[in-house]
Design a protein around this motif. Structure first.
Motif, PDB file in Angstrom:
ATOM      1  N   ALA A 283       0.839  -1.204   0.000  1.00 27.36           N
ATOM      2  CA  ALA A 283       0.000   0.000   0.000  1.00 27.36           C
ATOM      3  C   ALA A 283       0.872   1.253   0.000  1.00 27.36           C
ATOM      4  CB  ALA A 283      -0.936  -0.001   1.208  1.00 27.36           C
ATOM      5  N   THR A 284       2.002   1.193   0.728  1.00 29.20           N
ATOM      6  CA  THR A 284       2.924   2.335   0.732  1.00 29.20           C
ATOM      7  C   THR A 284       3.456   2.590  -0.674  1.00 29.20           C
ATOM      8  OG1 THR A 284       3.603   1.520   2.893  1.00 29.20           O
ATOM      9  CG2 THR A 284       4.874   3.337   1.966  1.00 29.20           C
ATOM     10  N   VAL A 285       3.843   1.503  -1.362  1.00 27.35           N
ATOM     11  CA  VAL A 285       4.340   1.641  -2.732  1.00 27.35           C
ATOM     12  C   VAL A 285       3.255   2.245  -3.616  1.00 27.35           C
ATOM     13  CG1 VAL A 285       5.216   0.409  -4.750  1.00 27.35           C
ATOM     14  CG2 VAL A 285       5.961  -0.275  -2.470  1.00 27.35           C
ATOM     15  N   SER A 286       1.985   1.828  -3.386  1.00 30.27           N
ATOM     16  CA  SER A 286       0.915   2.350  -4.233  1.00 30.27           C
ATOM     17  C   SER A 286       0.735   3.850  -4.024  1.00 30.27           C
ATOM     18  CB  SER A 286      -0.390   1.595  -3.993  1.00 30.27           C
ATOM     19  OG  SER A 286      -0.946   1.948  -2.756  1.00 30.27           O
ATOM     20  N   TYR A 287       0.989   4.328  -2.804  1.00 26.75           N
ATOM     21  CA  TYR A 287       0.892   5.765  -2.592  1.00 26.75           C
ATOM     22  C   TYR A 287       2.002   6.518  -3.312  1.00 26.75           C
ATOM     23  CZ  TYR A 287      -3.263   6.870  -0.122  1.00 26.75           C
ATOM     24  OH  TYR A 287      -4.578   7.110   0.137  1.00 26.75           O
ATOM     25  N   ALA A 288       3.105   5.821  -3.589  1.00 25.69           N
ATOM     26  CA  ALA A 288       4.159   6.448  -4.389  1.00 25.69           C
ATOM     27  C   ALA A 288       3.632   6.797  -5.775  1.00 25.69           C
ATOM     28  CB  ALA A 288       5.367   5.520  -4.489  1.00 25.69           C
ATOM     29  N   ILE A 289       2.794   5.911  -6.352  1.00 27.71           N
ATOM     30  CA  ILE A 289       2.210   6.214  -7.674  1.00 27.71           C
ATOM     31  C   ILE A 289       1.296   7.418  -7.567  1.00 27.71           C
ATOM     32  CG2 ILE A 289       0.824   5.402  -9.602  1.00 27.71           C
ATOM     33  CD1 ILE A 289       1.544   2.701  -9.188  1.00 27.71           C
ATOM     34  N   VAL A 290       0.471   7.445  -6.497  1.00 23.91           N
ATOM     35  CA  VAL A 290      -0.456   8.567  -6.327  1.00 23.91           C
ATOM     36  C   VAL A 290       0.333   9.873  -6.313  1.00 23.91           C
ATOM     37  CG1 VAL A 290      -2.181   9.613  -4.821  1.00 23.91           C
ATOM     38  CG2 VAL A 290      -2.056   7.121  -5.033  1.00 23.91           C
ATOM     39  N   ILE A 291       1.414   9.890  -5.520  1.00 24.47           N
ATOM     40  CA  ILE A 291       2.213  11.115  -5.398  1.00 24.47           C
ATOM     41  C   ILE A 291       2.829  11.483  -6.752  1.00 24.47           C
ATOM     42  CG2 ILE A 291       4.286  12.088  -4.320  1.00 24.47           C
ATOM     43  CD1 ILE A 291       3.529  10.237  -1.862  1.00 24.47           C
ATOM     44  N   MET A 292       3.329  10.459  -7.483  1.00 19.70           N
ATOM     45  CA  MET A 292       3.922  10.747  -8.791  1.00 19.70           C
ATOM     46  C   MET A 292       2.887  11.300  -9.765  1.00 19.70           C
ATOM     47  SD  MET A 292       6.489   7.529  -9.165  1.00 19.70           S
ATOM     48  CE  MET A 292       7.115   7.852 -10.797  1.00 19.70           C
ATOM     49  N   ILE A 293       1.675  10.745  -9.753  1.00 20.43           N
ATOM     50  CA  ILE A 293       0.625  11.249 -10.653  1.00 20.43           C
ATOM     51  C   ILE A 293       0.360  12.725 -10.364  1.00 20.43           C
ATOM     52  CG2 ILE A 293      -1.858  11.146 -11.146  1.00 20.43           C
ATOM     53  CD1 ILE A 293      -1.694   8.160 -11.104  1.00 20.43           C
ATOM     54  N   VAL A 294       0.258  13.057  -9.072  1.00 23.60           N
ATOM     55  CA  VAL A 294      -0.012  14.447  -8.699  1.00 23.60           C
ATOM     56  C   VAL A 294       1.135  15.343  -9.177  1.00 23.60           C
ATOM     57  CG1 VAL A 294      -0.314  16.033  -6.761  1.00 23.60           C
ATOM     58  CG2 VAL A 294      -1.473  13.817  -6.752  1.00 23.60           C
ATOM     59  N   ILE A 295       2.391  14.920  -8.901  1.00 22.54           N
ATOM     60  CA  ILE A 295       3.545  15.752  -9.260  1.00 22.54           C
ATOM     61  C   ILE A 295       3.616  15.964 -10.780  1.00 22.54           C
ATOM     62  CG2 ILE A 295       6.080  15.840  -9.347  1.00 22.54           C
ATOM     63  CD1 ILE A 295       6.101  14.452  -6.626  1.00 22.54           C
ATOM     64  N   PHE A 296       3.505  14.862 -11.556  1.00 25.70           N
ATOM     65  CA  PHE A 296       3.617  15.004 -13.005  1.00 25.70           C
ATOM     66  C   PHE A 296       2.480  15.834 -13.587  1.00 25.70           C
ATOM     67  CE2 PHE A 296       6.650  11.430 -12.850  1.00 25.70           C
ATOM     68  CZ  PHE A 296       7.626  11.949 -13.689  1.00 25.70           C
ATOM     69  N   SER A 297       1.258  15.685 -13.030  1.00 23.77           N
ATOM     70  CA  SER A 297       0.136  16.475 -13.543  1.00 23.77           C
ATOM     71  C   SER A 297       0.396  17.955 -13.298  1.00 23.77           C
ATOM     72  CB  SER A 297      -1.179  16.063 -12.877  1.00 23.77           C
ATOM     73  OG  SER A 297      -1.417  14.705 -13.097  1.00 23.77           O
ATOM     74  N   ILE A 298       0.916  18.299 -12.098  1.00 30.06           N
ATOM     75  CA  ILE A 298       1.204  19.703 -11.787  1.00 30.06           C
ATOM     76  C   ILE A 298       2.271  20.237 -12.741  1.00 30.06           C
ATOM     77  CG2 ILE A 298       2.188  21.268 -10.064  1.00 30.06           C
ATOM     78  CD1 ILE A 298       0.845  19.505  -7.921  1.00 30.06           C
ATOM     79  N   ILE A 299       3.338  19.423 -12.961  1.00 31.12           N
ATOM     80  CA  ILE A 299       4.409  19.862 -13.871  1.00 31.12           C
ATOM     81  C   ILE A 299       3.833  20.161 -15.254  1.00 31.12           C
ATOM     82  CG2 ILE A 299       6.486  19.123 -15.115  1.00 31.12           C
ATOM     83  CD1 ILE A 299       7.318  17.574 -12.635  1.00 31.12           C
TER      84      ILE A 299
ATOM     85  N   SER B 109     -11.837  10.822  -8.475  1.00 29.56           N
ATOM     86  CA  SER B 109     -11.590   9.373  -8.443  1.00 29.56           C
ATOM     87  C   SER B 109     -10.901   8.909  -9.723  1.00 29.56           C
ATOM     88  CB  SER B 109     -12.887   8.607  -8.232  1.00 29.56           C
ATOM     89  OG  SER B 109     -13.674   8.654  -9.398  1.00 29.56           O
ATOM     90  N   MET B 110     -10.974   9.731 -10.790  1.00 29.01           N
ATOM     91  CA  MET B 110     -10.300   9.338 -12.032  1.00 29.01           C
ATOM     92  C   MET B 110      -8.782   9.383 -11.873  1.00 29.01           C
ATOM     93  SD  MET B 110     -12.508  10.459 -15.298  1.00 29.01           S
ATOM     94  CE  MET B 110     -12.632  12.213 -15.225  1.00 29.01           C
ATOM     95  N   MET B 111      -8.312  10.152 -10.880  1.00 27.44           N
ATOM     96  CA  MET B 111      -6.868  10.268 -10.659  1.00 27.44           C
ATOM     97  C   MET B 111      -6.325   9.101  -9.831  1.00 27.44           C
ATOM     98  SD  MET B 111      -5.699  13.248 -11.870  1.00 27.44           S
ATOM     99  CE  MET B 111      -4.467  14.036 -10.840  1.00 27.44           C
ATOM    100  N   ILE B 112      -7.215   8.333  -9.180  1.00 22.77           N
ATOM    101  CA  ILE B 112      -6.740   7.267  -8.296  1.00 22.77           C
ATOM    102  C   ILE B 112      -6.257   6.084  -9.128  1.00 22.77           C
ATOM    103  CG2 ILE B 112      -7.368   5.695  -6.432  1.00 22.77           C
ATOM    104  CD1 ILE B 112      -9.534   7.629  -5.597  1.00 22.77           C
ATOM    105  N   PRO B 113      -4.990   5.709  -9.000  1.00 25.93           N
ATOM    106  CA  PRO B 113      -4.509   4.561  -9.762  1.00 25.93           C
ATOM    107  C   PRO B 113      -5.115   3.267  -9.231  1.00 25.93           C
ATOM    108  CG  PRO B 113      -2.793   5.347  -8.299  1.00 25.93           C
ATOM    109  CD  PRO B 113      -3.951   6.289  -8.145  1.00 25.93           C
ATOM    110  N   PHE B 114      -5.432   2.349 -10.152  1.00 28.22           N
ATOM    111  CA  PHE B 114      -6.083   1.123  -9.689  1.00 28.22           C
ATOM    112  C   PHE B 114      -5.200   0.343  -8.723  1.00 28.22           C
ATOM    113  CE2 PHE B 114      -7.235  -3.305  -9.755  1.00 28.22           C
ATOM    114  CZ  PHE B 114      -8.556  -3.193  -9.365  1.00 28.22           C
ATOM    115  N   ALA B 115      -3.892   0.387  -8.970  1.00 29.23           N
ATOM    116  CA  ALA B 115      -2.973  -0.370  -8.114  1.00 29.23           C
ATOM    117  C   ALA B 115      -3.103   0.051  -6.646  1.00 29.23           C
ATOM    118  CB  ALA B 115      -1.540  -0.179  -8.592  1.00 29.23           C
ATOM    119  N   ALA B 116      -3.482   1.316  -6.414  1.00 26.00           N
ATOM    120  CA  ALA B 116      -3.597   1.788  -5.038  1.00 26.00           C
ATOM    121  C   ALA B 116      -4.856   1.269  -4.355  1.00 26.00           C
ATOM    122  CB  ALA B 116      -3.565   3.310  -4.999  1.00 26.00           C
ATOM    123  N   MET B 117      -5.860   0.875  -5.151  1.00 25.65           N
ATOM    124  CA  MET B 117      -7.112   0.404  -4.542  1.00 25.65           C
ATOM    125  C   MET B 117      -7.177  -1.109  -4.494  1.00 25.65           C
ATOM    126  SD  MET B 117      -9.750   2.866  -6.524  1.00 25.65           S
ATOM    127  CE  MET B 117      -9.738   1.791  -7.928  1.00 25.65           C
TER     128      MET B 117
END
Lengths: 309, 274
Positions: A283-299, B109-117
Motif C-alpha cells: 500500500a505504501t508503494v501504491s501511494y508512491a504512484i499517487v504522489i507521482m501522478i499528482v507531481i507530473f500532472s502539476i508539472i 476518483s479518475m486520478m486514483i490509480p487502480f494499483a492503489a485500490m
C-alpha cells in the motif's frame, strides 16, 4: 441526516408549501445521483482511505501492526522499488513524447484536404486501439522473440547480423516495451488531434501562407498553439496510464530480465500476491504512484501555463 | 515541388499503416499455420486453421472463458449505463451548488490509480466472502462490481445531457409523467447515440480488463479471456498456432464492434473532450 431534519421542520409548517415542493424536488435530484455516488465512494474512496491506513502497517498476511513511517523510509532503501520507479520514469519521459509527436505528425498529414485514401489511413492507424492489452502484448512477445519475425526481417534486409535479444537484454527489453506501447496508443491520440484540427479555421493557414510561412513554421506557430489544450489533455492521460503500466510488462517480459522492465504496479502486484503478502508495504508503494501522478500532472499544467505567458 | 511533397506524405502514411497492420496480419496468418511454422516466422497463410481450432477446443477451456467474459462484460455494461446515465442526468438537470461539489469530488476518483485500490478491494471482498460467498472473492460478481461505476462515464453522460433539449422534459411533466418516467420515457429514447457510444467504451474496457480479474478470479473455471490468453502466453511449451487462434477469437468481438459502429466508437472516445 441534515436532509431528514430539515424536512421534518418544514413539514411542521404546512403553509410553506413552496419550500416543501422545492425540497421534494431536491430529494428527487439527489436520488438520481445516489447509487453512483455510493458506488464510487465504496469502490474508490473507501479503498483509497484504507490503503492510506495500510501504508502505516506492516506484517505478513493478516498479521498487520502499526509501524509509523517505517514503510515510507523503507522505500528509499529498497533496490527493487528504486528500479521500478526508474523504469517507469524512463518509459514516461521517452515513450510519451515520442508517441505525442508521432500522433501530431500523422494527424497533420491526414488533415490535408486533398489527401486520397484518408479514411483508409485513419482506420488502419487507429486499428491497434481495438486490441486487448493482454492479446497484443502476447503477440508482441512472439514478434520480438529471439527467433521471432522482427529479428528475421531485420537480418534479411541486413540491418543486423546477429539477432537482437529483444526480451532478455535489459536495454532492448525496455525498448520492446516502449515500441509496444507506442504501437498500441499512437492512433488513439491521433484521433483526438485530428478532431481538434478539424475545428481550426483554414483561413489562418491561408493567411500564414500569404505571409510566407513554410510548413514547419505553420506547424510550430499555428498548429501546436491551437492544439495546446488537447495536447495537455492527452499528455496527462498518457502520463497517468504509463505510471500505472501493468498488462504489457506482465505479459511481454514479466518484469525481467532481472528487474529491468519491472513497473511500480507490477511490484505492488508481486508484493501482494506473488511473494509472502505484505499488504502494508504494498500500500505504501501504491501511494508512491499517487504522489507521482499528482507531481507530473502539476508539472504538465505548469509547463503548458508558462507557454501561455 | 508540390508533387514530390505529396508522394512523400503518401510514403510516410503508408509506413505507419504497414507498422499498424503488420501484427494483425501476422496474428491472422499464424492462426492458420502450425506451431513450428509460426516460430519460423512464416508469413504465408497455411491450412492448419481448422486443426488449430480443434486442438484449441480440446486442450484449452475456451468456451467457459468466453462465457465468463460475455456474462461479465454484458452485465457490467447494462448496469454501468443505467447507473451512470441516471447520475449524469441528475447532476445536470437537478443542478445545485452542493451537487456540483459532489460531482467534482467524484471526478477526483479518475486520478486514483487502480494499483492503489487493489489491495484494500481484495481485503474488502475477502470480508464479503465470509458473509456472502456468492459475491465474494473468486466469483464473477466480484470481478465486475468495482468497475461498474466510473466517474468518466458519469462525466460523459453529464456532458451529453447539456445538449439535450430541456423543453422535452417540461412537456413530459405536463403530460403527467413522474420524474423517473420523464427520464426513462423521454431522455433515454432521445439519447440513443450517447448510450451506444457509452456501451461501446464500457464493453471494451470490461472485455479487456486484466489486473482486477487476475487478482480476484483464482479458480481456472472462473477465468476470463484475457486471463486465459495471459496463461497460454506464459506456458513453457506454447503451441503458437493455438495461441494465435485464441487471440484472433478474442479480438473478433471488439473488431466487429469497431467496424460496425465506427462512428459511435469514435464518438465514445471523444466524449471526454466535447
Amino acid at each position: 441526516m441534515i436532509q431528514a431534519t430539515t424536512k421534518q421542520s418544514i413539514e411542521s409548517k404546512p403553509r410553506k408549501y413552496n419550500n416543501k415542493l422545492r425540497l421534494k424536488n431536491g430529494l428527487i435530484g439527489w436520488s438520481f445521483i445516489a447509487i453512483a455516488t455510493a458506488m464510487i465512494g465504496l469502490f474508490y474512496f473507501y479503498p483509497m482511505a484504507q490503503a492510506l491506513i495500510l501504508s502505516f502497517q506492516s506484517g505478513a498476511g493478516a498479521n498487520l501492526q502499526f509501524v509509523g513511517f517505517d514503510n515510507y523510509l523503507r522505500l528509499f532503501t529498497d533496490p527493487t522499488f528504486i528500479a521500478a520507479v526508474k523504469n517507469t520514469v524512463i518509459y514516461l519521459i521517452i515513450q510519451v513524447p515520442i508517441m505525442i509527436i508521432l500522433a501530431l505528425l500523422i494527424s497533420v498529414l491526414l488533415n490535408d484536404k486533398k489527401l486520397k485514401l484518408k479514411g483508409f489511413f485513419r482506420t488502419a492507424i487507429f486499428l491497434p486501439c481495438i486490441t486487448s492489452l493482454v492479446a497484443y502484448s502476447v503477440v508482441f512477445k512472439y514478434l520480438f522473440g529471439t527467433d521471432g519475425i522482427i529479428n528475421q526481417l531485420l537480418i534479411n534486409v541486413s540491418l543486423i547480423s546477429e539477432p537482437i535479444q529483444w526480451l532478455t537484454d535489459p536495454f532492448w527489453a525496455k525498448v520492446t516495451i516502449i515500441i509496444a506501447i507506442t504501437w498500441r496508443w499512437t492512433g488513439y491520440n491521433m484521433i483526438f488531434y485530428l478532431s481538434a484540427l478539424q475545428n481550426v479555421d483554414n483561413s489562418i493557414y491561408e493567411a500564414a501562407k500569404i505571409d510566407g510561412a513554410n510548413a514547419f513554421q505553420q506547424f510550430f506557430k499555428i498548429t501546436i498553439p491551437m492544439l495546446k489544450p488537447i495536447i495537455l489533455f492527452t499528455s496527462i492521460t498518457s502520463t497517468i496510464g504509463t505510471l500505472q503500466l501493468f498488462d504489457e510488462v506482465m505479459n511481454i517480459t514479466k518484469g525481467g530480465p532481472g528487474n529491468a522492465t519491472l513497473t511500480i504496479s507490477q511490484y505492488i502486484y508481486n508484493l501482494s500476491f506473488k511473494y509472502t503478502p505484505d499488504f502494508g508495504y504494498a500500500a505504501t508503494v501504491s501511494y508512491a504512484i499517487v504522489i507521482m501522478i499528482v507531481i507530473f500532472s502539476i508539472i504538465q499544467f505548469k509547463v503548458a501555463g508558462d507557454k501561455n505567458a | 515541388m508540390h508533387k514530390v511533397n505529396r508522394i512523400f506524405i503518401y510514403i510516410i502514411l503508408s509506413i505507419f499503416t504497414i507498422v499498424s497492420i503488420f501484427p494483425f496480419i501476422w496474428m491472422i496468418v499464424s492462426a492458420t499455420n502450425k506451431s513450428s511454422d509460426v516460430t519460423k516466422g512464416r508469413l504465408v497463410p497455411g491450412t492448419h486453421l481448422v486443426e488449430n481450432f480443434q486442438n484449441l477446443i480440446n486442450s484449452v477451456d475456451l468456451v467457459p472463458a468466453l462465457t465468463n467474459s460475455v456474462i461479465i462484460s454484458i452485465s457490467t455494461t447494462v448496469l454501468s449505463l443505467i447507473i451512470a446515465s441516471l447520475a449524469g442526468y441528475g447532476f445536470e438537470i437537478y443542478r445545485s451548488k452542493a451537487k456540483d461539489v459532489v460531482f467534482t469530488i467524484l471526478l477526483l476518483s479518475m486520478m486514483i490509480p487502480f494499483a492503489a485500490m487493489m489491495i484494500p478491494l481484495f481485503r474488502m471482498f475477502g470480508t464479503i466472502s465470509q458473509m456472502a460467498p456468492g459475491i465474494g472473492i473468486d466469483t464473477l460478481t466480484s470481478a465486475m462490481l468495482p468497475s461498474i461505476t466510473t466517474a468518466f462515464l458519469i462525466f460523459f453522460f453529464r456532458q451529453n445531457t447539456k445538449m439535450f433539449p430541456k423543453e422535452l422534459l417540461e412537456a413530459g411533466r405536463i403530460d403527467g409523467l413522474t420524474e423517473l418516467g420523464v427520464f426513462f420515457r423521454i431522455f433515454v429514447p432521445t439519447m440513443k447515440t450517447t448510450y451506444a457510444a457509452a456501451a461501446i467504451i464500457t464493453f471494451m474496457a470490461s472485455w479487456n480488463n486484466f489486473l482486477w480479474p487476475l487478482v480476484v478470479l483464482q479458480s481456472p473455471e472462473n477465468h476470463t479471456i484475457p486471463l486465459l490468453i495471459s496463461n497460454l502466453g506464459s506456458s513453457h511449451s506454447p503451441d503458437f498456432g493455438i495461441i494465435m487462434t485464441t487471440i484472433v477469437i478474442a479480438t473478433l468481438p471488439t473488431a466487429l464492434i469497431f467496424f460496425l459502429l465506427q462512428k459511435h466508437f469514435v464518438a465514445g472516445m471523444m466524449g471526454s473532450v466535447k
